[in-house]
Write a protein that holds these residues in place. Sequence first.
Motif, PDB file in Angstrom:
ATOM      1  N   GLN A 146      79.159  24.750  40.094  1.00  0.00           N
ATOM      2  CA  GLN A 146      80.391  24.639  40.870  1.00  0.00           C
ATOM      3  C   GLN A 146      80.088  24.576  42.363  1.00  0.00           C
ATOM      4  OE1 GLN A 146      82.760  27.945  39.487  1.00  0.00           O
ATOM      5  NE2 GLN A 146      82.324  27.395  37.365  1.00  0.00           N
ATOM      6  N   LEU A 147      79.115  25.356  42.802  1.00  0.00           N
ATOM      7  CA  LEU A 147      78.702  25.345  44.208  1.00  0.00           C
ATOM      8  C   LEU A 147      78.131  23.972  44.588  1.00  0.00           C
ATOM      9  CD1 LEU A 147      78.158  26.837  46.882  1.00  0.00           C
ATOM     10  CD2 LEU A 147      75.959  27.522  45.917  1.00  0.00           C
ATOM     11  N   VAL A 148      77.275  23.412  43.724  1.00  0.00           N
ATOM     12  CA  VAL A 148      76.729  22.082  43.972  1.00  0.00           C
ATOM     13  C   VAL A 148      77.873  21.079  44.106  1.00  0.00           C
ATOM     14  CG1 VAL A 148      75.370  20.187  42.985  1.00  0.00           C
ATOM     15  CG2 VAL A 148      74.505  22.530  42.847  1.00  0.00           C
ATOM     16  N   ALA A 149      78.857  21.170  43.209  1.00  0.00           N
ATOM     17  CA  ALA A 149      79.982  20.229  43.233  1.00  0.00           C
ATOM     18  C   ALA A 149      80.783  20.349  44.522  1.00  0.00           C
ATOM     19  CB  ALA A 149      80.887  20.457  42.021  1.00  0.00           C
ATOM     20  N   ILE A 205      84.097  18.336  32.331  1.00  0.00           N
ATOM     21  CA  ILE A 205      82.788  18.129  32.969  1.00  0.00           C
ATOM     22  C   ILE A 205      81.902  19.344  32.684  1.00  0.00           C
ATOM     23  CG2 ILE A 205      81.565  17.674  35.129  1.00  0.00           C
ATOM     24  CD1 ILE A 205      84.225  16.499  36.212  1.00  0.00           C
ATOM     25  N   GLU A 206      81.147  19.266  31.597  1.00  0.00           N
ATOM     26  CA  GLU A 206      80.234  20.353  31.216  1.00  0.00           C
ATOM     27  C   GLU A 206      78.894  20.247  31.936  1.00  0.00           C
ATOM     28  OE1 GLU A 206      80.457  23.081  29.475  1.00  0.00           O
ATOM     29  OE2 GLU A 206      82.155  22.855  28.119  1.00  0.00           O
ATOM     30  N   ALA A 207      78.558  19.046  32.411  1.00  0.00           N
ATOM     31  CA  ALA A 207      77.293  18.851  33.125  1.00  0.00           C
ATOM     32  C   ALA A 207      77.407  17.621  34.009  1.00  0.00           C
ATOM     33  CB  ALA A 207      76.131  18.713  32.141  1.00  0.00           C
ATOM     34  N   MET A 208      76.562  17.612  35.052  1.00  0.00           N
ATOM     35  CA  MET A 208      76.548  16.500  36.007  1.00  0.00           C
ATOM     36  C   MET A 208      75.167  16.396  36.624  1.00  0.00           C
ATOM     37  SD  MET A 208      78.661  18.157  39.186  1.00  0.00           S
ATOM     38  CE  MET A 208      77.813  19.326  40.285  1.00  0.00           C
ATOM     39  N   SER A 209      74.851  15.195  37.118  1.00  0.00           N
ATOM     40  CA  SER A 209      73.554  14.970  37.752  1.00  0.00           C
ATOM     41  C   SER A 209      73.673  13.958  38.884  1.00  0.00           C
ATOM     42  CB  SER A 209      72.536  14.415  36.745  1.00  0.00           C
ATOM     43  OG  SER A 209      72.178  15.361  35.783  1.00  0.00           O
ATOM     44  N   ASN A 210      72.896  14.189  39.925  1.00  0.00           N
ATOM     45  CA  ASN A 210      72.649  13.182  40.947  1.00  0.00           C
ATOM     46  C   ASN A 210      71.128  13.094  41.022  1.00  0.00           C
ATOM     47  OD1 ASN A 210      72.062  11.771  43.323  1.00  0.00           O
ATOM     48  ND2 ASN A 210      73.945  12.451  44.309  1.00  0.00           N
ATOM     49  N   VAL A 211      70.563  12.212  40.209  1.00  0.00           N
ATOM     50  CA  VAL A 211      69.110  12.116  40.057  1.00  0.00           C
ATOM     51  C   VAL A 211      68.446  11.782  41.390  1.00  0.00           C
ATOM     52  CG1 VAL A 211      67.241  10.882  38.885  1.00  0.00           C
ATOM     53  CG2 VAL A 211      69.301  11.537  37.614  1.00  0.00           C
ATOM     54  N   GLU A 212      69.038  10.865  42.144  1.00  0.00           N
ATOM     55  CA  GLU A 212      68.458  10.458  43.429  1.00  0.00           C
ATOM     56  C   GLU A 212      68.351  11.634  44.394  1.00  0.00           C
ATOM     57  OE1 GLU A 212      69.765   7.603  47.067  1.00  0.00           O
ATOM     58  OE2 GLU A 212      69.860   6.728  45.061  1.00  0.00           O
ATOM     59  N   ALA A 213      69.379  12.474  44.433  1.00  0.00           N
ATOM     60  CA  ALA A 213      69.373  13.641  45.324  1.00  0.00           C
ATOM     61  C   ALA A 213      68.639  14.832  44.721  1.00  0.00           C
ATOM     62  CB  ALA A 213      70.807  14.038  45.676  1.00  0.00           C
ATOM     63  N   GLY A 214      68.329  14.778  43.415  1.00  0.00           N
ATOM     64  CA  GLY A 214      67.656  15.898  42.758  1.00  0.00           C
ATOM     65  C   GLY A 214      68.585  17.081  42.520  1.00  0.00           C
ATOM     66  N   LEU A 215      69.874  16.799  42.307  1.00  0.00           N
ATOM     67  CA  LEU A 215      70.864  17.857  42.093  1.00  0.00           C
ATOM     68  C   LEU A 215      71.430  17.750  40.684  1.00  0.00           C
ATOM     69  CD1 LEU A 215      72.782  17.598  45.494  1.00  0.00           C
ATOM     70  CD2 LEU A 215      70.942  19.199  44.886  1.00  0.00           C
ATOM     71  N   GLU A 262      85.848  25.675  36.733  1.00  0.00           N
ATOM     72  CA  GLU A 262      84.989  24.568  36.326  1.00  0.00           C
ATOM     73  C   GLU A 262      85.166  23.404  37.283  1.00  0.00           C
ATOM     74  OE1 GLU A 262      87.828  22.645  32.901  1.00  0.00           O
ATOM     75  OE2 GLU A 262      86.757  24.492  32.398  1.00  0.00           O
ATOM     76  N   VAL A 263      84.234  22.470  37.220  1.00  0.00           N
ATOM     77  CA  VAL A 263      84.316  21.271  38.051  1.00  0.00           C
ATOM     78  C   VAL A 263      85.436  20.392  37.499  1.00  0.00           C
ATOM     79  CG1 VAL A 263      83.106  19.205  38.856  1.00  0.00           C
ATOM     80  CG2 VAL A 263      81.873  21.392  38.661  1.00  0.00           C
ATOM     81  N   LYS A 264      86.373  20.052  38.371  1.00  0.00           N
ATOM     82  CA  LYS A 264      87.516  19.218  37.988  1.00  0.00           C
ATOM     83  C   LYS A 264      87.329  17.768  38.413  1.00  0.00           C
ATOM     84  CE  LYS A 264      90.242  22.387  36.255  1.00  0.00           C
ATOM     85  NZ  LYS A 264      90.721  22.319  34.878  1.00  0.00           N
ATOM     86  N   GLU A 265      86.589  17.553  39.518  1.00  0.00           N
ATOM     87  CA  GLU A 265      86.339  16.206  40.007  1.00  0.00           C
ATOM     88  C   GLU A 265      84.895  16.106  40.458  1.00  0.00           C
ATOM     89  OE1 GLU A 265      87.715  13.594  43.819  1.00  0.00           O
ATOM     90  OE2 GLU A 265      89.287  14.684  42.741  1.00  0.00           O
ATOM     91  N   LEU A 266      84.183  15.105  39.927  1.00  0.00           N
ATOM     92  CA  LEU A 266      82.778  14.899  40.278  1.00  0.00           C
ATOM     93  C   LEU A 266      82.634  14.505  41.745  1.00  0.00           C
ATOM     94  CD1 LEU A 266      81.148  12.763  37.440  1.00  0.00           C
ATOM     95  CD2 LEU A 266      80.605  15.101  38.054  1.00  0.00           C
ATOM     96  N   PRO A 267      81.580  14.998  42.395  1.00  0.00           N
ATOM     97  CA  PRO A 267      81.290  14.509  43.743  1.00  0.00           C
ATOM     98  C   PRO A 267      80.789  13.065  43.680  1.00  0.00           C
ATOM     99  CG  PRO A 267      80.041  16.513  43.230  1.00  0.00           C
ATOM    100  CD  PRO A 267      80.663  16.038  41.972  1.00  0.00           C
ATOM    101  N   GLU A 268      80.947  12.350  44.761  1.00  0.00           N
ATOM    102  CA  GLU A 268      80.442  10.985  44.852  1.00  0.00           C
ATOM    103  C   GLU A 268      78.926  10.991  44.665  1.00  0.00           C
ATOM    104  OE1 GLU A 268      80.259   7.441  48.142  1.00  0.00           O
ATOM    105  OE2 GLU A 268      82.026   8.731  48.118  1.00  0.00           O
ATOM    106  N   GLY A 269      78.422  10.014  43.915  1.00  0.00           N
ATOM    107  CA  GLY A 269      76.980   9.906  43.673  1.00  0.00           C
ATOM    108  C   GLY A 269      76.507  10.646  42.438  1.00  0.00           C
TER     109      GLY A 269
END
Length: 184
Positions: free
Chosen positions: A77-80, A145-155, A126-133
């Motif tokens: 949630q903090l990452v989001a 949204i049970e999981a999310m990734s920003n592979v380029e940013a490593g998050l 919980e995360v309600k809206e994904l961050p851009e990217g």
Amino acid sequence: MTRIVVVDLHGQFTHLEHRALRDMGVDTEIIDADTPAEEVDADGVVLSGGPDMDRVGNAPDYLAGDAPVLGICLGMQLVAVESGGEVGPGDYGGYADVDVEIVDEDDPLIGSLAPETRVWASHADEVKELPEGFTHTATSDVCGIEAMSNVEAGLYGVQWHPEVAHTERGEEVFENFVAICEER
């Protein structure tokens, strides 16, 4: 040897995240959320679960570093939030034993769990809206949204707790994160 720190966001399972990494032979330690990011030398960062955003200290600063970050529950949630997403109350609330559907089989963190795995998750918020990217990587009947990734940013983030015995293949999530850290 790979070094991964676990940032303690005051969750009840922080010590289990540390133990899972240690048992895999990773050089790991639990650090206080108030520890300045510039004082920590690590190949990866785990942001633990925790009770609320008011006690995250310097944890947002770890997102700007070069090391990959895995957010677990509150950590996700903090990452989001810090990346421009939205967090809000979950419809279910509390802890639940949930079947999670992996929607991105190519995701380096959880793609190997496809198509479905049973997890222990908290859905008070919980995360309600994904961050851009970010890519939406897993869903369930009780949380969009049970999981999310920003592979380029490593998050990376998972709403569930891979460190607890109730989660199937939880160790695999940590193994995949270690591999991500070693590749970066």
